[in-house]
Design a protein around this motif. Structure first.
Motif, mmCIF file in Angstrom:
data_model
loop_
_atom_site.group_PDB
_atom_site.id
_atom_site.type_symbol
_atom_site.label_atom_id
_atom_site.label_comp_id
_atom_site.label_asym_id
_atom_site.label_seq_id
_atom_site.Cartn_x
_atom_site.Cartn_y
_atom_site.Cartn_z
ATOM 1 N N PRO A 221 1.193 -1.269 -0.441
ATOM 2 C CA PRO A 221 0.699 -0.076 -0.297
ATOM 3 C C PRO A 221 0.684 1.108 0.482
ATOM 4 N N ILE A 222 0.439 2.048 -0.566
ATOM 5 C CA ILE A 222 0.984 3.821 -0.601
ATOM 6 C C ILE A 222 0.506 4.319 0.123
ATOM 7 N N TYR A 223 -0.943 4.621 0.468
ATOM 8 C CA TYR A 223 -1.605 5.745 1.993
ATOM 9 C C TYR A 223 -2.144 4.290 3.171
ATOM 10 N N GLU A 224 -2.391 5.056 4.225
ATOM 11 C CA GLU A 224 -2.835 4.197 5.358
ATOM 12 C C GLU A 224 -4.455 3.888 5.000
ATOM 13 N N ILE A 225 -4.885 5.240 4.707
ATOM 14 C CA ILE A 225 -5.931 5.845 5.479
ATOM 15 C C ILE A 225 -6.560 6.326 3.258
ATOM 16 N N VAL A 226 -7.845 6.067 2.626
ATOM 17 C CA VAL A 226 -8.571 7.115 1.735
ATOM 18 C C VAL A 226 -10.576 6.916 1.960
ATOM 19 N N ILE A 227 -10.269 8.335 1.621
ATOM 20 C CA ILE A 227 -11.636 8.078 1.717
ATOM 21 C C ILE A 227 -12.102 8.902 -0.079
ATOM 22 N N THR A 228 -13.526 7.544 -0.167
ATOM 23 C CA THR A 228 -13.688 8.275 -2.164
ATOM 24 C C THR A 228 -14.940 9.544 -1.569
ATOM 25 N N CYS A 229 -14.939 10.018 -1.986
ATOM 26 C CA CYS A 229 -16.378 10.906 -2.143
ATOM 27 C C CYS A 229 -16.903 12.727 -2.878
ATOM 28 N N ARG A 230 -18.004 12.790 -2.745
ATOM 29 C CA ARG A 230 -17.324 14.665 -2.970
ATOM 30 C C ARG A 230 -17.117 15.182 -2.123
ATOM 31 N N MET A 231 -16.856 16.773 -2.563
ATOM 32 C CA MET A 231 -16.199 17.445 -1.418
ATOM 33 C C MET A 231 -17.723 18.621 -0.888
ATOM 34 N N VAL A 232 -18.572 18.280 -0.815
ATOM 35 C CA VAL A 232 -19.473 18.756 -0.413
ATOM 36 C C VAL A 232 -19.788 18.827 1.632
ATOM 37 N N PRO A 233 -20.372 19.342 2.485
ATOM 38 C CA PRO A 233 -20.055 19.651 3.573
ATOM 39 C C PRO A 233 -20.893 18.534 4.085
ATOM 40 N N VAL A 234 -22.020 17.276 4.049
ATOM 41 C CA VAL A 234 -22.110 16.719 4.870
ATOM 42 C C VAL A 234 -20.788 15.490 4.749
ATOM 43 N N LYS A 235 -20.086 15.001 3.747
ATOM 44 C CA LYS A 235 -18.960 14.667 4.199
ATOM 45 C C LYS A 235 -18.189 14.940 5.087
ATOM 46 N N ARG A 236 -18.497 16.096 6.026
ATOM 47 C CA ARG A 236 -17.490 16.802 7.026
ATOM 48 C C ARG A 236 -15.807 15.852 6.796
ATOM 49 N N LEU A 237 -15.382 16.309 5.445
ATOM 50 C CA LEU A 237 -14.104 16.284 5.762
ATOM 51 C C LEU A 237 -13.065 17.100 6.324
ATOM 52 N N ASP A 238 -13.304 17.730 7.031
ATOM 53 C CA ASP A 238 -12.405 18.765 7.998
ATOM 54 C C ASP A 238 -12.575 17.926 8.908
ATOM 55 N N ILE A 239 -12.995 17.083 9.837
ATOM 56 C CA ILE A 239 -12.747 16.057 10.429
ATOM 57 C C ILE A 239 -11.925 14.922 10.526
ATOM 58 N N PHE A 240 -11.953 14.668 8.839
ATOM 59 C CA PHE A 240 -11.378 13.462 8.208
ATOM 60 C C PHE A 240 -9.672 14.436 8.300
ATOM 61 N N ALA A 241 -9.671 15.602 7.682
ATOM 62 C CA ALA A 241 -8.570 15.968 7.304
ATOM 63 C C ALA A 241 -7.842 16.606 9.605
ATOM 64 N N GLN A 242 -8.490 16.521 10.377
ATOM 65 C CA GLN A 242 -8.310 16.606 11.770
ATOM 66 C C GLN A 242 -8.006 15.166 12.295
ATOM 67 N N VAL A 243 -8.593 14.400 11.999
ATOM 68 C CA VAL A 243 -8.564 13.001 11.854
ATOM 69 C C VAL A 243 -7.590 12.865 12.023
ATOM 70 N N VAL A 244 -6.408 13.105 10.290
ATOM 71 C CA VAL A 244 -5.082 12.579 10.188
ATOM 72 C C VAL A 244 -3.980 14.153 10.695
#
Length: 442
Positions: free
Chosen positions: A250-273
């Motif tokens: 593997p190249i990546y430890e974690i992956v998320i596949t989704c649209r960059m819209v508010p309901v996906k809460r990618l800010d939470i994902f960034a904070q987790v990283v």
């Protein structure tokens, strides 16, 4: 694992879509009421002057008219291909913004360029859908998402005498609270839950001849609100050969596949990283997808100083290649149905760490093939991901179980569900149907 407690700073959050000027919210609420009132009035008029939907001739294959809007080719394929493989299907006519799915039994029609230039992309697609229904007189008119696709499908079905089909792919957020958590204008811009608007939407849903949900949660909620027409859980179908595990490093430890819209809460994902980097300095994560929040997310990544740890891959057509390059799948959404992205990842043998929302629990079993985490809990996400990445025995067990748990979601299995569902006669007496609809619309 040491985790910082300062993870909910407002500076680290993307813009809240509900924080809009009062006049935008007022305009959205007014528009939502006008839309639901107009559609309800039109359908009541049809009740008086138009015949009810015709019974399907089970001895003949069916022509099905569908529309989905700006969905990706991969998303459309996962949902529509199993339906086209069912024994009952003769042809699927897909009205889409752009050409897609050049496959047997599937015909894709797009609005002409001049129409889009005059009316815009979505209105021109909806007009094309309605006139196609009049021209071809399909057996079933269906739409993905209640607003606006399925609403138009309902009107087209009543006008042509076809049966109506609603794909509830967004789960309960498509109607709860008056769809105030929806992404679409105007319902998603009202800024608050509206019980009266919710009842109006449920009244419209009750008029559909057939309803398909992605998971059990949405089905149970609709039944709880008194929807009595046939409801079947039929998620998208996944190709087990295309989405298969890889033996490559593997190249990546974690992956998320989704649209960059508010309901996906990618800010939470960034904070987790950001939190995981404290214990795993070389952690590599990737977001596959694009959308309206990309500029804000890029700024957040710079502010968190995780530019070297979090890669934005943008929109990609070869999703399996990114999944095979990762060790675990993460989904930080505030709400979901049974997400196709989760199904694809687990088919590739990726253990999942996801928010405990919507229908994700239909597939993710705690301690067996992944973890369900309280939504927006950065600490819990980081801890479960860290445990998964550092415990080889747990990862191997979860990976094996993840792959096995998705065999029931193969294209052939989902096609069989469609064959069974299309053989069900959804017709009830007109009096009972209208009585229940009027109760919900009150």
């Amino acid at each position: 694992m040491t985790i910082s407690t300062n993870t909910h700073s407002p500076a680290l959050e993307l813009t809240n879509p509900r924080q809009r000027p009062w006049y935008i919210k007022g305009l959205a609420r007014t528009t939502a009421y006008i839309i639901t009132f107009t559609i309800t009035a039109v359908l009541k008029l049809f009740d008086k002057i138009k015949p009810s939907s015709r019974q399907l001739d089970q001895s003949k294959p069916l022509t099905i008219l569908l529309t989905a809007g700006s969905a990706s080719e991969n998303w459309l394929k996962n949902h529509i291909l199993p339906l086209s493989h069912s024994e009952n299907c003769r042809q699927i006519i897909l009205i889409n913004d752009q050409p897609a799915l050049a496959l047997p039994k599937i015909q894709c029609l797009c609005p002409p360029r001049w129409l889009k230039m005059i009316f815009g992309r979505t209105p021109s697609r909806l007009m094309t859908y309605f006139f196609t229904a009049i021209r071809f007189k399909p057996d079933i008119c269906g739409g993905f998402h209640l607003i606006p696709n399925a609403m138009l499908a309902l009107i087209a079905a009543r006008w042509t005498g076809a049966q109506s089909l609603y794909f509830c792919v967004g789960g309960r957020t498509e109607f709860l609270g008056g769809a105030s958590h929806n992404e679409k204008f105007p319902f998603g811009r009202t800024g608050r839950n509206d019980p009266r608007l919710e009842r109006r939407l449920l009244g419209l849903i009750n008029r559909f001849d057939r309803i398909v949900t992605m998971g059990t949660g949405a089905k149970k909620t609709l039944q709880h609100f008194g929807i009595i027409n046939p409801i079947e859980v039929i998620p998208g179908g996944i190709d087990p050969e295309r989405f298969s595990p890889s033996r490559e490093t593997p190249i990546y430890e974690i992956v998320i596949t989704c649209r960059m819209v508010p309901v996906k809460r990618l800010d939470i994902f960034a904070q987790v990283v950001h939190v995981l980097r404290q214990s795993l300095p070389n952690i590599r994560a990737v977001i596959v997808g694009d959308g309206e929040q990309r500029p804000a997310l890029e700024k957040l990544i710079r502010d968190l100083k995780i530019v070297d740890n979090l890669y934005l891959a943008g929109q990609q057509s070869d999703i399996p290649s990114f999944l095979r390059k990762a060790r675990a799948f993460v989904l930080t959404s505030d709400s979901e149905g049974l997400a196709l992205s989760l199904m694809e990842a687990m088919m590739c043998g990726l253990p999942a760490v996801v928010s405990d929302v919507g229908d994700l629990g239909d597939l993710v079993e705690n301690g067996k093939n992944g973890w369900l985490v309280k939504r927006r809990d950065v600490h819990a996400f980081a801890e479960k991901i860290y445990e998964l990445l550092t415990n080889e025995h747990q990862w191997n067990m979860f990976s094996k179980n993840a792959r096995e748990s998705t065999f029931q979601l193969s294209i052939s299995e989902i096609a069989r569900r469609w064959t069974h569902f299309l053989q069900v006669d959804p017709r009830r007496t007109k009096t009972a149907d209208l009585k229940q609809a009027e109760i919900l619309e009150t």
